[in-house]
Design a protein around this motif. Structure first.
Motif, PDB file in Angstrom:
ATOM      1  N   SER A 141       0.990  -1.182   0.099  1.00  0.00           N
ATOM      2  CA  SER A 141       0.007  -0.264   0.106  1.00  0.00           C
ATOM      3  C   SER A 141       0.977   1.276  -0.011  1.00  0.00           C
ATOM      4  O   SER A 141       0.460   2.262  -0.725  1.00  0.00           O
ATOM      5  CB  SER A 141      -0.985  -0.165   1.094  1.00  0.00           C
ATOM      6  N   LEU A 142       2.174   1.329   0.576  1.00  0.00           N
ATOM      7  CA  LEU A 142       2.743   2.242   0.804  1.00  0.00           C
ATOM      8  C   LEU A 142       3.458   2.511  -0.537  1.00  0.00           C
ATOM      9  O   LEU A 142       3.705   3.750  -0.893  1.00  0.00           O
ATOM     10  CB  LEU A 142       3.901   2.131   2.113  1.00  0.00           C
ATOM     11  N   PHE A 143       4.125   1.660  -1.260  1.00  0.00           N
ATOM     12  CA  PHE A 143       4.563   1.715  -2.539  1.00  0.00           C
ATOM     13  C   PHE A 143       3.457   2.167  -3.423  1.00  0.00           C
ATOM     14  O   PHE A 143       3.783   3.040  -4.539  1.00  0.00           O
ATOM     15  CB  PHE A 143       5.118   0.469  -3.154  1.00  0.00           C
ATOM     16  N   GLU A 144       2.346   1.674  -3.518  1.00  0.00           N
ATOM     17  CA  GLU A 144       1.193   2.131  -4.254  1.00  0.00           C
ATOM     18  C   GLU A 144       0.849   3.882  -3.833  1.00  0.00           C
ATOM     19  O   GLU A 144       0.593   4.668  -4.900  1.00  0.00           O
ATOM     20  CB  GLU A 144      -0.198   1.446  -4.084  1.00  0.00           C
ATOM     21  N   GLY A 145       0.795   4.283  -2.817  1.00  0.00           N
ATOM     22  CA  GLY A 145       0.738   5.549  -2.447  1.00  0.00           C
ATOM     23  C   GLY A 145       2.011   6.424  -3.006  1.00  0.00           C
ATOM     24  O   GLY A 145       1.655   7.647  -3.422  1.00  0.00           O
TER      25      GLY A 145
END
Length: 144
Positions: A74-78
């Motif tokens: 999720s953080l990489f997607e953010g």
């Protein structure tokens, strides 16, 4: 963040999301082991009972690693979508949440990707150990 960094983040997020299949397998093994113990625990040989219990207990760190992988994806997607402006902003947010110790925010994106891959590998190892133990427990069920 340039286009190459965004592409690296997107590829990393995709890779981490793909590891969700392993997470589902690990959860299923722990659940089935618990079910076997609950339904047939008294009739199992001691060794098989112990190994099924180990499969279930290994499910606890497996769940933790699966949660960490989902969060990291999720953080990489953010980062890809621009919801997180930079890696230093990510560091700051993680520090404020208490998920990261104080740092100077100088960790490079390549280091983050490497750390994410290592986390995925650790999770894979845990699931492989669960699978081997589960197969061993199955084989030992009739050893009485």
């Amino acid at each position: 963040m340039n286009d190459n960094d965004r592409a690296l983040c997107a590829a990393t997020a995709g890779l981490l999301r793909a590891s969700g299949a392993l997470a589902l397998w690990g959860l299923a093994l722990a659940f089935i082991a618990g079910l076997v113990l609950a339904l047939t625990g008294r009739s199992l040989p001691s060794a098989a009972w112990f190994i099924y219990a180990m499969v279930g207990l290994i499910g606890l760190p497996e769940r933790y690693l699966a949660l960490r992988l989902a969060l990291t994806a999720s953080l990489f997607e953010g980062l890809v979508q621009g919801a997180i402006a930079s890696t230093s902003a990510l560091e700051n947010g993680l520090e404020k949440l208490g998920l990261r110790r104080g740092s100077d925010g100088s960790r490079q994106l390549a280091d983050r990707v490497l750390e994410a891959r290592k986390l995925m590998q650790r999770h894979g190892i845990v699931v492989v150990v669960q699978t081997i133990l589960f197969a061993l427990a199955l084989a030992m069920q009739d050893s009485r």
